[in-house]
Write a protein that holds these residues in place. Sequence first.
Motif, PDB file in Angstrom:
ATOM      1  N   GLY A  57      31.556-115.536  61.857  1.00 16.76           N
ATOM      2  CA  GLY A  57      31.080-114.288  62.429  1.00 16.76           C
ATOM      3  C   GLY A  57      30.547-114.451  63.836  1.00 16.76           C
ATOM      4  N   ASP A  58      29.814-115.525  64.069  1.00 18.89           N
ATOM      5  CA  ASP A  58      29.250-115.752  65.398  1.00 18.89           C
ATOM      6  C   ASP A  58      30.333-116.126  66.416  1.00 18.89           C
ATOM      7  N   LEU A  59      31.319-116.917  66.009  1.00 17.93           N
ATOM      8  CA  LEU A  59      32.402-117.275  66.921  1.00 17.93           C
ATOM      9  C   LEU A  59      33.243-116.061  67.301  1.00 17.93           C
ATOM     10  N   ALA A  60      33.239-115.038  66.436  1.00 15.94           N
ATOM     11  CA  ALA A  60      33.981-113.810  66.747  1.00 15.94           C
ATOM     12  C   ALA A  60      33.447-113.125  67.994  1.00 15.94           C
ATOM     13  N   LEU A  61      32.213-113.445  68.392  1.00 12.02           N
ATOM     14  CA  LEU A  61      31.635-112.867  69.602  1.00 12.02           C
ATOM     15  C   LEU A  61      32.338-113.338  70.870  1.00 12.02           C
ATOM     16  N   ALA A  62      33.260-114.275  70.752  1.00 10.13           N
ATOM     17  CA  ALA A  62      34.080-114.672  71.900  1.00 10.13           C
ATOM     18  C   ALA A  62      35.064-113.569  72.276  1.00 10.13           C
ATOM     19  N   GLY A  63      35.411-112.714  71.327  1.00 13.77           N
ATOM     20  CA  GLY A  63      36.353-111.643  71.589  1.00 13.77           C
ATOM     21  C   GLY A  63      37.789-112.097  71.679  1.00 13.77           C
ATOM     22  N   CYS A  64      38.091-113.257  71.132  1.00 11.18           N
ATOM     23  CA  CYS A  64      39.455-113.796  71.169  1.00 11.18           C
ATOM     24  C   CYS A  64      39.595-114.834  70.064  1.00 11.18           C
ATOM     25  N   ASP A  65      40.829-115.258  69.791  1.00 10.31           N
ATOM     26  CA  ASP A  65      41.048-116.354  68.849  1.00 10.31           C
ATOM     27  C   ASP A  65      40.595-117.671  69.476  1.00 10.31           C
ATOM     28  N   ILE A  66      40.284-118.632  68.639  1.00 10.69           N
ATOM     29  CA  ILE A  66      39.900-119.959  69.108  1.00 10.69           C
ATOM     30  C   ILE A  66      40.855-120.977  68.506  1.00 10.69           C
ATOM     31  N   GLN A  67      41.462-121.789  69.359  1.00 13.27           N
ATOM     32  CA  GLN A  67      42.336-122.869  68.906  1.00 13.27           C
ATOM     33  C   GLN A  67      41.663-124.191  69.232  1.00 13.27           C
ATOM     34  N   GLY A  68      41.370-124.964  68.203  1.00  9.54           N
ATOM     35  CA  GLY A  68      40.681-126.232  68.373  1.00  9.54           C
ATOM     36  C   GLY A  68      39.844-126.515  67.144  1.00  9.54           C
ATOM     37  N   THR A  69      38.912-127.437  67.276  1.00 13.48           N
ATOM     38  CA  THR A  69      38.052-127.846  66.170  1.00 13.48           C
ATOM     39  C   THR A  69      36.598-127.605  66.533  1.00 13.48           C
ATOM     40  N   VAL A  70      35.862-126.994  65.620  1.00  7.95           N
ATOM     41  CA  VAL A  70      34.425-126.801  65.794  1.00  7.95           C
ATOM     42  C   VAL A  70      33.710-127.586  64.710  1.00  7.95           C
ATOM     43  N   ILE A  71      32.817-128.465  65.134  1.00  4.26           N
ATOM     44  CA  ILE A  71      32.034-129.293  64.220  1.00  4.26           C
ATOM     45  C   ILE A  71      30.565-128.931  64.390  1.00  4.26           C
ATOM     46  N   ALA A  72      29.905-128.602  63.289  1.00  9.89           N
ATOM     47  CA  ALA A  72      28.513-128.172  63.346  1.00  9.89           C
ATOM     48  C   ALA A  72      27.655-129.045  62.438  1.00  9.89           C
ATOM     49  N   ASN A  73      26.468-129.346  62.910  1.00  7.72           N
ATOM     50  CA  ASN A  73      25.496-130.107  62.131  1.00  7.72           C
ATOM     51  C   ASN A  73      24.188-129.325  62.126  1.00  7.72           C
ATOM     52  N   ARG A  74      23.888-128.692  61.018  1.00 14.54           N
ATOM     53  CA  ARG A  74      22.660-127.908  60.845  1.00 14.54           C
ATOM     54  C   ARG A  74      22.547-126.815  61.909  1.00 14.54           C
TER      55      ARG A  74
END
Length: 301
Positions: free
Chosen positions: A257-274
């Motif tokens: 939901g938060d990444l949707a605030l980019a207003g576009c698709d995202i191609q790549g890898t997102v890694i999150a820690n806490r």
Amino acid sequence: MNSASIAQQGEPIARLQQTLKAAATVSGRGYWSGKEVTVRFLPAPEDTGVVFVREDMDGSPQIPALVDYRIEVPRRTNLVHQGATVEMVEHVLAALAGLQVDNCFVHVNSAEMPGLDGSAKDYVEQILAAGIEQQATPRPVLTISEVVRVGDDECWVEARPSGSKRLKFKYRLDFGTEGLIGRETLEAKLNPEYFTAELAPARTFLLLQEAEWLRSQGLGTHVDFSELLVFGPEGPIDNELRFEDECVRHKVLDLVGDLALAGCDIQGTVIANRSGHRLNAELVKQLLKENQVAYMSRRTA
């Protein structure tokens, strides 16, 4: 975002934009306000994006679902534009992004979105029932071409290049070795089928001491423990897990939901820690600053 000010890079393959075939409606009470609210998802033209419409306010002001309009509020994602606010929008945005609904007017008659059962399941079910249709214009794509990281040593989120045409993610949840939540990790590629089955049903969670503190502040007093996951010493109170790792799945739901605030698709890898809402949004801001968005009118995948 202004396409004239953003550099094109590498010409990643775009899919076509999508919207709804018909209206979809979801009603419920806000967790924080306790107010009844009805959310109506309506079809929108190409390149509209997701736009909230406060139909309860004079002039029905609109709030675009873009990171520039996010305001910092604990534990949720709120947006404000020209004096109008919408609150706790992350599950609505996750449902639309997870199903690849790019253009949609979201009409609401109160500021806060309904909490429902703490997940995006009801939103997804109603959107799928309304139907999704393809449009003629390619979807803008943010292609991660270099490592971008925000946060500190304990809590961080990072974007990395990958060969995937879809968003890949890995989330590490860490509540320590003691306690019932503990450590959970989830890694996968995001697509509508995976989102619907594996992420949308995952519910908001919190510890009993957090719930008691919120209630002491007059917040969420109308919410029963059966309506979301509250972890006590013996596990979820008046509830059962839908997934063994439901907590980390919900953190990924919020991330989508938060990444949707980019207003576009995202191609790549997102890694999150806490990571949480603030860091997720900060990553989006940094990625947009890096000029890694391509607006294309070329062939689609």
